[in-house]
Design a protein around this motif. Structure first.
Motif, PDB file in Angstrom:
ATOM      1  N   UNK A 147      -4.348   6.393 -18.520  1.00  8.41           N
ATOM      2  CA  UNK A 147      -3.249   7.300 -18.201  1.00  8.41           C
ATOM      3  C   UNK A 147      -3.347   7.783 -16.763  1.00  8.41           C
ATOM      4  N   UNK A 148      -4.560   8.163 -16.336  1.00 13.54           N
ATOM      5  CA  UNK A 148      -4.761   8.613 -14.952  1.00 13.54           C
ATOM      6  C   UNK A 148      -4.462   7.470 -13.984  1.00 13.54           C
ATOM      7  N   UNK A 149      -5.006   6.311 -14.242  1.00 15.96           N
ATOM      8  CA  UNK A 149      -4.817   5.166 -13.347  1.00 15.96           C
ATOM      9  C   UNK A 149      -3.386   4.653 -13.383  1.00 15.96           C
ATOM     10  N   UNK A 150      -2.725   4.799 -14.511  1.00 12.14           N
ATOM     11  CA  UNK A 150      -1.367   4.291 -14.658  1.00 12.14           C
ATOM     12  C   UNK A 150      -0.322   5.121 -13.950  1.00 12.14           C
ATOM     13  N   UNK A 151      -0.736   6.223 -13.351  1.00 12.19           N
ATOM     14  CA  UNK A 151       0.230   7.114 -12.721  1.00 12.19           C
ATOM     15  C   UNK A 151       0.737   6.612 -11.370  1.00 12.19           C
ATOM     16  N   UNK A 152       0.089   5.575 -10.815  1.00 13.08           N
ATOM     17  CA  UNK A 152       0.565   5.025  -9.545  1.00 13.08           C
ATOM     18  C   UNK A 152       0.099   3.585  -9.384  1.00 13.08           C
TER      19      UNK A 152
END
Length: 161
Positions: free
Chosen positions: A124-129
């Motif tokens: 989720x953190x990595x998928x934000x950008x």
């Protein structure tokens, strides 16, 4: 832009350490909040044993790219806690392997849902950008280049030229 961002690669290691400490502290908080007696630093040994059921200290050391003595100390600590044991290999009686004890197996089953949740949260953190999605590949590339020639060697070459 904060201090660390302004300095770029000059403080790259410091930023990675801060980020790592933040991650490990949060993961340890999760274990603690769920009353799981586990420390994130034990993860490599637990994960490898969860996949292989048994492994030698040398195998673990090589797989996680950590010194034999550091892994030996971690193994000793986990043995003292009654979570793992050293036994004679069934494949080769000349070698000793590390395996879970019943207590270690029980703990493994408690921590696996945390690992699943951790992986989901990190995605989720990595998928934000788009940049975050490339992070693991970039880290792998840097690790390979450092393995080929250390940062020390590269710095010395620049100083001497």
């Amino acid at each position: 832009m904060n201090f660390y961002q302004q300095l770029g690669f000059l403080v790259f290691g410091s930023r990675l350490r801060r980020l790592s400490e933040t991650f490990l502290n949060d993961v340890n908080k999760v274990y603690k909040s769920h009353k799981i007696a586990f420390d994130a630093s034990w993860f490599p040994v637990f994960y490898i044993l969860s996949q292989k059921q048994e492994a030698s200290i040398k195998e673990i050391s090589e797989e996680v790219n950590v010194s034999h003595s550091a892994i030996s100390q971690l193994i000793s600590n986990l043995q003292q806690k009654g979570l793992i044991k050293s036994t004679v290999s069934k494949k080769d009686a000349r070698h000793k392997v590390i395996t879970f004890t019943a207590k270690g197996e029980k703990l493994l089953h408690k921590i696996q849902p945390v690992w699943t949740a951790l992986e989901t949260a990190m995605e989720e953190i990595a998928g934000s950008s788009a940049e975050s999605k490339k992070l693991l590949n970039a880290l792998t590339s840097m690790e390979k280049r450092i393995h080929q020639k250390s940062l020390f060697e590269r710095i010395e070459r620049v100083i001497e030229s």
